[in-house]
Design a protein around this motif. Structure first.
Motif, PDB file in Angstrom:
ATOM      1  N   GLY A 124       3.461   1.083  -3.305  1.00  0.00           N
ATOM      2  CA  GLY A 124       4.106   0.130  -4.204  1.00  0.00           C
ATOM      3  C   GLY A 124       4.050  -1.269  -3.633  1.00  0.00           C
ATOM      4  N   SER A 146       8.649   3.616 -10.607  1.00  0.00           N
ATOM      5  CA  SER A 146       7.514   4.397 -11.101  1.00  0.00           C
ATOM      6  C   SER A 146       7.952   5.398 -12.166  1.00  0.00           C
ATOM      7  CB  SER A 146       6.820   5.114  -9.945  1.00  0.00           C
ATOM      8  OG  SER A 146       7.695   6.015  -9.298  1.00  0.00           O
ATOM      9  N   TYR A 152       6.029  -2.436  -1.064  1.00  0.00           N
ATOM     10  CA  TYR A 152       6.761  -2.640   0.189  1.00  0.00           C
ATOM     11  C   TYR A 152       5.988  -3.567   1.101  1.00  0.00           C
ATOM     12  CZ  TYR A 152       9.102  -2.052   4.538  1.00  0.00           C
ATOM     13  OH  TYR A 152       9.771  -2.306   5.698  1.00  0.00           O
ATOM     14  N   ARG A 205      13.862   1.831   0.169  1.00  0.00           N
ATOM     15  CA  ARG A 205      12.633   1.284  -0.412  1.00  0.00           C
ATOM     16  C   ARG A 205      11.863   2.363  -1.167  1.00  0.00           C
ATOM     17  NH1 ARG A 205      14.070  -3.773  -0.698  1.00  0.00           N
ATOM     18  NH2 ARG A 205      14.456  -4.750   1.320  1.00  0.00           N
ATOM     19  N   LEU A 221      10.956   2.481  -5.190  1.00  0.00           N
ATOM     20  CA  LEU A 221       9.615   2.753  -5.708  1.00  0.00           C
ATOM     21  C   LEU A 221       9.650   3.923  -6.674  1.00  0.00           C
ATOM     22  CD1 LEU A 221       6.559   2.354  -5.738  1.00  0.00           C
ATOM     23  CD2 LEU A 221       6.425   3.707  -3.642  1.00  0.00           C
ATOM     24  N   TRP A 233       4.385  -4.846  -8.748  1.00  0.00           N
ATOM     25  CA  TRP A 233       3.207  -4.107  -9.206  1.00  0.00           C
ATOM     26  C   TRP A 233       3.277  -3.760 -10.685  1.00  0.00           C
ATOM     27  CZ3 TRP A 233       4.245   0.655 -11.233  1.00  0.00           C
ATOM     28  CH2 TRP A 233       5.437   1.282 -10.842  1.00  0.00           C
ATOM     29  N   GLU A 279       4.611  -6.510  -4.643  1.00  0.00           N
ATOM     30  CA  GLU A 279       6.035  -6.261  -4.804  1.00  0.00           C
ATOM     31  C   GLU A 279       6.463  -6.293  -6.268  1.00  0.00           C
ATOM     32  OE1 GLU A 279       5.513 -10.606  -3.479  1.00  0.00           O
ATOM     33  OE2 GLU A 279       4.777  -8.639  -2.892  1.00  0.00           O
ATOM     34  N   ARG A 311       3.414   2.511   3.129  1.00  0.00           N
ATOM     35  CA  ARG A 311       4.211   3.499   2.389  1.00  0.00           C
ATOM     36  C   ARG A 311       5.582   3.656   3.036  1.00  0.00           C
ATOM     37  NH1 ARG A 311       1.345   8.187  -0.742  1.00  0.00           N
ATOM     38  NH2 ARG A 311       3.290   9.224  -0.197  1.00  0.00           N
ATOM     39  N   TYR A 318      -0.587   2.913  -7.542  1.00  0.00           N
ATOM     40  CA  TYR A 318       0.369   1.981  -6.947  1.00  0.00           C
ATOM     41  C   TYR A 318       1.363   2.718  -6.042  1.00  0.00           C
ATOM     42  CZ  TYR A 318      -0.832  -2.330  -9.439  1.00  0.00           C
ATOM     43  OH  TYR A 318      -1.466  -3.472  -9.891  1.00  0.00           O
ATOM     44  N   VAL A 319       1.869   3.843  -6.534  1.00  0.00           N
ATOM     45  CA  VAL A 319       2.838   4.621  -5.747  1.00  0.00           C
ATOM     46  C   VAL A 319       2.178   5.164  -4.483  1.00  0.00           C
ATOM     47  CG1 VAL A 319       4.295   6.675  -5.752  1.00  0.00           C
ATOM     48  CG2 VAL A 319       4.219   5.201  -7.768  1.00  0.00           C
TER      49      VAL A 319
END
Length: 448
Positions: free
Chosen positions: A446, A163, A448, A155, A159, A53, A51, A276, A441-442
């Motif tokens: 991320g 990012s 979540y 969410r 992200l 990242w 959370e 995701r 990460y994405v």
């Protein structure tokens, strides 16, 4: 046309006992999930919680910017409003399953008594619609899934903002370093021009060499405004992401090579379905689509309304009168609108299922591409660093040979251009490695 019939309560209970149970299960996606990803990389050690990242890069300035963006970004504020709206829609849907209560009062007079005989009465009534075929419950399911979809969309937006901010932040640091390199290249070009001019005035070289270096010097100067414009564009983009005025905003300078290169554990492909937010949103949309099909099907079936009321005189509170009623309604003819609404809901559900399957396939690709980029960008940076060291040695050697007249200007200019290209490639390789970590990460959802 809708027909309404009064029916005995015993018949109502009998119909309720025969009501069918609604189907709440959404269609399953026809996507075969692989057991593992094609690309394998070594995960980094001592990584922060997912959370957080962005903290894996070890850059406090980036941490502060992301924290600010998550609280001040205007797009996120709009997303929160959408969640509030979806929560209110769920409240409205839930209210449909509750009885409605209403009250009324009236006053009347009789002209034959000279308007002295005033009669006041009050009525309290309640009504309730039996959800025999699950239409109300289906509407509630759709609203509940809509709320979940809005929350997952929020969410996903968080992200995206984090990012985008990290990407623009590192791109900014790269652009600033490129500006330093461009100024260094300009200094080299000016130094070479001075050498060429001295040799030209001494009659050792022709005017062609002087003009060639003059053109190289002008091109070196022309590159600087372009990079400065890129820096301004990136800084203003970051300002908007953190919810600040773009004018006079400036992010701190950091050493690009001090940033860590985190590599999170990819896990299993099946875990993407619960990690995701975009996939969770697509799944929630599909559930809402299934519920809408059930609601459209229930609208074609009969509905039963129950009613009760009590009437009394306000003056004496005497002679209360109670009543109970039950009404059965059935649409006889609607011009095909109910059938069309059901077909539309089914088509919408099919589209949502296809979108969900497409999102799953895309997510699988995103992870493998990001994993591959982790490996390839690392190998590329290793080689361009070797090329950078070699090109610097070649430039120093070419400049010395030109000074003493053992080499021509063409070799020197070529060495200068090679060194400049190598420095740019080295910066791009570092940016690619940072971008690969962000993309992974994405792709994994991320935090979540």
């Amino acid at each position: 046309m809708t027909k309404t019939f009064l029916v005995p309560l015993s018949l109502v209970l009998a119909i309720a006992g025969c009501a069918s149970v609604r189907d709440t299960s959404a269609p399953s996606p026809a996507v075969a999930l692989p057991d593992a990803y094609e690309t394998d990389v070594t995960a980094g050690a001592d990584l922060p919680a997912l959370e957080l990242w962005w903290a894996g890069f070890g850059d406090e300035t980036l941490d502060d910017l992301v924290a600010t963006a998550l609280t001040q970004n205007r797009s996120l504020e709009a997303g929160i409003a959408s969640v509030v709206s979806a929560r209110a829609a769920l409240t409205v849907a839930n209210a449909q399953s509750l009885p409605s209560l209403s009250g009324s009062a009236s006053t009347s007079v009789n002209s034959e008594t000279g308007f002295d005989d005033i009669s006041k009465s009050a009525r309290l009534s309640a009504s309730y619609q039996l959800d025999l075929f699950g239409g109300v419950a289906a509407s509630q399911d759709a609203a509940r899934a809509g709320l979940e979809s809005a929350e997952y969309a929020q969410r996903a937006l968080e992200l995206s903002v984090a990012s985008d901010l990290a990407t623009n932040y590192f791109d900014l640091q790269v652009a600033r370093k490129q500006l330093e390199v461009a100024n260094e290249n300009l200094a080299i070009a000016e130094r070479i021009f001075d050498i060429v001019q001295v040799r030209y005035e001494a009659g050792e070289i022709s005017g062609f060499d002087l003009a060639s270096q003059e053109a190289t010097l002008a091109n070196s100067r022309a590159q600087i405004p372009q990079i400065e414009q890129q820096i301004l564009s990136l800084e203003t983009a970051i300002a908007i992401l953190v919810g600040e005025t773009p004018q006079n905003f400036r992010a701190k300078d950091v050493d690009l090579y001090e940033a860590m290169l985190p590599v999170p554990e990819a896990g299993l492909p099946s875990e993407l379905l619960t990690r995701r937010p975009d996939l969770l949103q697509a799944e929630a949309d599909l559930r809402a689509g299934q519920a809408n099909v059930q609601a459209a099907r229930a609208a074609m079936l009969p509905s039963i309304d129950l009613g009760a009321g009590v009437t009394t005189l306000l003056t004496s509170l005497s002679d209360p009168t109670a009543s109970l009623s039950a009404a059965l309604s059935q649409t006889i003819f609607s011009g095909g609108s109910l059938e069309a609404q059901l077909e539309s809901a089914k088509a919408r559900r099919a589209a949502l299922l296809a979108n969900y399957e497409q999102a799953i396939l895309t997510s699988l690709r995103d992870v493998d591409v990001a994993l591959s980029a982790i490996n390839t960008s690392a190998m590329r940076e290793e080689q361009v660093q070797i090329a950078l060291v070699a090109s610097r040695k070649a430039l120093d050697s070419a400049e010395l040979r030109y000074r003493v007249g053992t080499d021509d200007l063409t070799s020197l200019l070529s060495a200068q251009q090679t060194y400049y290209s190598s420095t740019q490639s080295a910066l791009e390789a570092r940016r690619d490695r940072l971008a690969a970590s962000i993309d992974l990460y994405v792709a994994l959802g991320g935090g979540y």
